[in-house]
Design an enzyme around this catalytic site. Structure first.
Site, PDB file in Angstrom:
ATOM      1  N   ARG A  73       0.826  -1.215   0.000  1.00 16.53           N
ATOM      2  CA  ARG A  73       0.000   0.000   0.000  1.00 16.53           C
ATOM      3  C   ARG A  73       0.862   1.268   0.000  1.00 16.53           C
ATOM      4  O   ARG A  73       0.927   2.002  -0.989  1.00 16.53           O
ATOM      5  CB  ARG A  73      -0.975  -0.022   1.202  1.00 16.53           C
ATOM      6  CG  ARG A  73      -2.074   1.022   1.147  1.00 16.53           C
ATOM      7  CD  ARG A  73      -1.665   2.420   1.565  1.00 16.53           C
ATOM      8  NE  ARG A  73      -1.133   2.502   2.920  1.00 16.53           N
ATOM      9  CZ  ARG A  73      -0.571   3.588   3.397  1.00 16.53           C
ATOM     10  NH1 ARG A  73      -0.460   4.690   2.657  1.00 16.53           N
ATOM     11  NH2 ARG A  73      -0.069   3.609   4.632  1.00 16.53           N
TER      12      ARG A  73
ATOM     13  N   HIS B  42       4.758   4.742  12.772  1.00 22.42           N
ATOM     14  CA  HIS B  42       4.847   4.643  11.306  1.00 22.42           C
ATOM     15  C   HIS B  42       5.907   5.651  10.851  1.00 22.42           C
ATOM     16  O   HIS B  42       5.614   6.836  10.681  1.00 22.42           O
ATOM     17  CB  HIS B  42       3.462   4.967  10.735  1.00 22.42           C
ATOM     18  CG  HIS B  42       3.351   4.937   9.251  1.00 22.42           C
ATOM     19  ND1 HIS B  42       2.777   3.883   8.566  1.00 22.42           N
ATOM     20  CD2 HIS B  42       3.704   5.828   8.295  1.00 22.42           C
ATOM     21  CE1 HIS B  42       2.782   4.131   7.270  1.00 22.42           C
ATOM     22  NE2 HIS B  42       3.339   5.316   7.070  1.00 22.42           N
TER      23      HIS B  42
ATOM     24  N   ASN C 252       9.365   4.114   3.560  1.00 25.64           N
ATOM     25  CA  ASN C 252       9.122   3.776   4.965  1.00 25.64           C
ATOM     26  C   ASN C 252      10.371   3.136   5.577  1.00 25.64           C
ATOM     27  O   ASN C 252      11.267   2.688   4.874  1.00 25.64           O
ATOM     28  CB  ASN C 252       7.995   2.738   5.062  1.00 25.64           C
ATOM     29  CG  ASN C 252       6.652   3.306   4.730  1.00 25.64           C
ATOM     30  OD1 ASN C 252       6.305   3.438   3.571  1.00 25.64           O
ATOM     31  ND2 ASN C 252       5.884   3.644   5.747  1.00 25.64           N
TER      32      ASN C 252
ATOM     33  N   CYS D 108       4.358   9.281   0.149  1.00 23.09           N
ATOM     34  CA  CYS D 108       2.982   9.728   0.018  1.00 23.09           C
ATOM     35  C   CYS D 108       2.911  10.675  -1.168  1.00 23.09           C
ATOM     36  O   CYS D 108       3.615  11.689  -1.202  1.00 23.09           O
ATOM     37  CB  CYS D 108       2.502  10.436   1.289  1.00 23.09           C
ATOM     38  SG  CYS D 108       0.836  11.100   1.091  1.00 23.09           S
TER      39      CYS D 108
HETATM   40  P1  HMG Z   1     -13.251  14.355  -3.035  1.00 20.34           P
HETATM   41  O1  HMG Z   1     -12.943  14.713  -4.423  1.00 20.34           O
HETATM   42  O2  HMG Z   1     -13.456  15.437  -2.028  1.00 20.34           O
HETATM   43  O3  HMG Z   1     -14.461  13.316  -2.989  1.00 20.34           O
HETATM   44  O4  HMG Z   1     -12.050  13.411  -2.535  1.00 20.34           O
HETATM   45  P2  HMG Z   1     -16.019  13.618  -2.836  1.00 20.34           P
HETATM   46  O5  HMG Z   1     -16.457  13.029  -1.541  1.00 20.34           O
HETATM   47  O6  HMG Z   1     -16.295  15.061  -3.107  1.00 20.34           O
HETATM   48  O7  HMG Z   1     -16.640  12.756  -4.044  1.00 20.34           O
HETATM   49  C1  HMG Z   1     -16.371  13.126  -5.415  1.00 20.34           C
HETATM   50  C2  HMG Z   1     -16.570  11.911  -6.309  1.00 20.34           C
HETATM   51  O8  HMG Z   1     -15.584  10.936  -5.996  1.00 20.34           O
HETATM   52  C3  HMG Z   1     -17.928  11.211  -6.147  1.00 20.34           C
HETATM   53  O9  HMG Z   1     -18.277  10.693  -7.424  1.00 20.34           O
HETATM   54  C4  HMG Z   1     -17.609  10.050  -5.246  1.00 20.34           C
HETATM   55  O10 HMG Z   1     -18.460   8.926  -5.407  1.00 20.34           O
HETATM   56  C5  HMG Z   1     -16.203   9.692  -5.695  1.00 20.34           C
HETATM   57  P3  HMG Z   1     -19.401  11.420  -8.310  1.00 20.34           P
HETATM   58  O11 HMG Z   1     -20.635  11.401  -7.457  1.00 20.34           O
HETATM   59  O12 HMG Z   1     -18.886  12.796  -8.556  1.00 20.34           O
HETATM   60  O13 HMG Z   1     -19.450  10.558  -9.534  1.00 20.34           O
HETATM   61  N1  HMG Z   1     -15.465   9.066  -4.598  1.00 20.34           N
HETATM   62  C6  HMG Z   1     -14.860   7.873  -4.652  1.00 20.34           C
HETATM   63  N2  HMG Z   1     -14.731   6.969  -5.632  1.00 20.34           N
HETATM   64  C7  HMG Z   1     -14.060   5.842  -5.340  1.00 20.34           C
HETATM   65  N3  HMG Z   1     -13.551   5.561  -4.122  1.00 20.34           N
HETATM   66  C8  HMG Z   1     -13.659   6.452  -3.121  1.00 20.34           C
HETATM   67  C9  HMG Z   1     -14.336   7.655  -3.391  1.00 20.34           C
HETATM   68  N4  HMG Z   1     -14.616   8.730  -2.607  1.00 20.34           N
HETATM   69  C10 HMG Z   1     -15.309   9.580  -3.355  1.00 20.34           C
HETATM   70  N5  HMG Z   1     -13.157   6.166  -1.900  1.00 20.34           N
HETATM   71  C11 HMG Z   1     -11.162  11.725  -1.094  1.00 20.34           C
HETATM   72  C12 HMG Z   1     -12.004  12.988  -1.186  1.00 20.34           C
HETATM   73  C13 HMG Z   1     -10.913  11.412   0.372  1.00 20.34           C
HETATM   74  C14 HMG Z   1     -11.915  10.587  -1.759  1.00 20.34           C
HETATM   75  C15 HMG Z   1      -9.820  11.980  -1.840  1.00 20.34           C
HETATM   76  O14 HMG Z   1      -9.221  13.103  -1.283  1.00 20.34           O
HETATM   77  C16 HMG Z   1      -8.863  10.810  -1.750  1.00 20.34           C
HETATM   78  O15 HMG Z   1      -9.102   9.765  -2.337  1.00 20.34           O
HETATM   79  N6  HMG Z   1      -7.731  10.986  -0.998  1.00 20.34           N
HETATM   80  C17 HMG Z   1      -6.793   9.901  -0.783  1.00 20.34           C
HETATM   81  C18 HMG Z   1      -5.359  10.385  -0.787  1.00 20.34           C
HETATM   82  C19 HMG Z   1      -4.450   9.251  -0.475  1.00 20.34           C
HETATM   83  O16 HMG Z   1      -4.756   8.086  -0.683  1.00 20.34           O
HETATM   84  N7  HMG Z   1      -3.239   9.565   0.077  1.00 20.34           N
HETATM   85  C20 HMG Z   1      -2.273   8.577   0.438  1.00 20.34           C
HETATM   86  C21 HMG Z   1      -2.665   7.778   1.651  1.00 20.34           C
HETATM   87  S1  HMG Z   1      -2.325   8.630   3.179  1.00 20.34           S
HETATM   88  C22 HMG Z   1      -0.656   8.249   3.533  1.00 20.34           C
HETATM   89  O17 HMG Z   1       0.015   7.705   2.695  1.00 20.34           O
HETATM   90  C23 HMG Z   1      -0.113   8.530   4.896  1.00 20.34           C
HETATM   91  C24 HMG Z   1       0.060   7.269   5.731  1.00 20.34           C
HETATM   92  O18 HMG Z   1       0.953   6.369   5.127  1.00 20.34           O
HETATM   93  C25 HMG Z   1       0.600   7.650   7.132  1.00 20.34           C
HETATM   94  C26 HMG Z   1       1.818   8.557   7.100  1.00 20.34           C
HETATM   95  O19 HMG Z   1       2.793   8.239   6.417  1.00 20.34           O
HETATM   96  O20 HMG Z   1       1.745   9.583   7.787  1.00 20.34           O
HETATM   97  C27 HMG Z   1      -1.272   6.534   5.945  1.00 20.34           C
HETATM   98 MG    MG Z   2       3.115   6.484   5.202  1.00 17.46          MG
END
Ligand code: HMG
Ligand code: MG
Length: 311
Positions: A24, A217, A259, A250
């Site tokens: 992931r 993490h 990581n 990220c």
């Molecule tokens: P948004 O654009 O604000 O979504 O994104 P929305 O709620 O306004 O919805 C817009 C459209 O997207 C809608 O479709 C939803 O159905 C669709 P429409 O009605 O317009 O046709 N939609 C989705 N489709 C599929 N799967 C979904 C989904 N959600 C909405 N889950 C959102 C908001 C949170 C979805 C977006 O910002 C996002 O996906 N962000 C993820 C970013 C990410 O993955 N970052 C990396 C992970 S975090 C990390 O790595 C840190 C960590 O490792 C810890 C550390 O290191 O600190 C964990």
């Molecule tokens: Mg991370």
């Protein structure tokens, strides 16, 4: 293999859980899109190497993280109902629906300790992120799923700079209050140092949130990940996130690199007499194989050293 020589330290915990995030966190940051069959093979190799928890993908918006847009397909190729725990990242109810559809049994939500990263990573303000998570966690728990919560930017933020420890504890508490079973404290951009780790864990402890409910993490951007893990271990933390071969980063925090490498963690723990059940030789082989798929060597020093020593 007779090395590392074991010199146990009685002050340290006997059992440590490794929460593997390579498929992931590792693959979400790759330039190239890795074929889903390669991801499934990577997961299978990690399972064979003895890892008991493998976070395999994210049900996030596919245009936000195209590298993991195949989450549903990957779930069809792995055994999420088997003995190895296979959590997935889920930010919202839409992601939960997709995960439930595939029989997922554990999810992880991911909050931010800072306003800027909440907006950049989740398209929500810091307060709005909780409104997004709340119904997600409620429904997940009603469906019998375990929910872990991450807090990102616990040790510093590339846009805001220093992050107040009280702010991290406050966000962590709010995530626990939603119903998370474990909190993983993320050094997203790898800027933390051991004293900071101890101070953060002490502040959580003073707030009644003990190390038994916390995981660490670490990203290794500044080469501090293993030192920070050792500091946390001395504070009693027993769950560490790590990524095979040191993959990771990220896409919404450009200064985030790989990581803490799982191999580096296993090597250190083995030397301290702490067994994790991981077959280090098999793990190194997996990372070398994955590095071949990605077309560049693993950044992990332990992978490099052991791969060299075995030819
Ligand atoms: P948004 O654009 O604000 O979504 O994104 P929305 O709620 O306004 O919805 C817009 C459209 O997207 C809608 O479709 C939803 O159905 C669709 P429409 O009605 O317009 O046709 N939609 C989705 N489709 C599929 N799967 C979904 C989904 N959600 C909405 N889950 C959102 C908001 C949170 C979805 C977006 O910002 C996002 O996906 N962000 C993820 C970013 C990410 O993955 N970052 C990396 C992970 S975090 C990390 O790595 C840190 C960590 O490792 C810890 C550390 O290191 O600190 C964990
Ligand atoms: Mg991370």
């Amino acid at each position: 293999m007779g090395i590392p020589q074991v010199v146990a330290d009685d002050r340290l915990p006997r059992d440590v859980t490794i929460y593997e995030v390579g498929p992931r966190d590792g693959l979400q940051n790759e330039q190239a899109i890795v074929p889903v069959e390669v991801k499934a093979e990577f997961v299978a190799r990690l399972v064979r190497a003895g890892l008991g928890i493998v976070e395999i993908t994210s049900f996030v918006h596919p245009t936000w993280v195209p590298q993991l847009a195949d989450a549903g397909e990957l779930l069809d190729l792995v055994d999420v109902g088997g003995p190895v725990r296979m959590p997935v990242l889920v930010p919202n109810e839409r992601g939960l629906d997709r995960a439930l559809d595939k029989g997922v049994r554990e999810i992880a939500i991911f909050g931010s300790a800072t306003e800027t990263f909440a907006q950049r990573n989740l398209n929500r303000s810091l307060d709005e992120q909780f409104a997004m998570f709340e119904p997600t966690v409620v429904r997940a728990r009603e469906a019998g799923l375990d929910v872990r919560a991450y807090v990102s930017m616990c040790f510093g933020d590339p846009w805001e700079g220093e992050v107040a420890i009280e702010q991290v504890v406050d966000v962590g508490r709010r995530l626990f209050d939603l119903g998370a079973s474990q909190l993983s404290l993320g050094d997203t951009i790898g800027v933390g140092t051991p004293g900071h780790v101890r101070a953060l864990l002490a502040a959580f402890g003073a707030g009644g949130l003990g190390v038994d409910r916390l995981a660490m993490h670490f990203h290794d951007t500044y080469g501090q990940a293993l030192s920070n893990a050792l500091a946390a271990l001395h504070c009693g933390v027993t769950t560490f996130d790590a990524s095979a071969g040191g993959l990771g980063g990220c896409p919404y925090a450009k200064s985030a690199t790989g990581n803490l490498a799982t191999e580096g963690l296993v090597w250190m723990l083995r030397g301290l007499g702490i067994e994790t059940g991981v077959d280090l030789t098999a793990l190194v082989e997996s990372s070398v194989w994955m590095a071949g798929q990605l077309g560049r060597p693993s950044p992990s020093r332990v992978v490099q050293a052991l791969a060299d020593s075995t030819g």
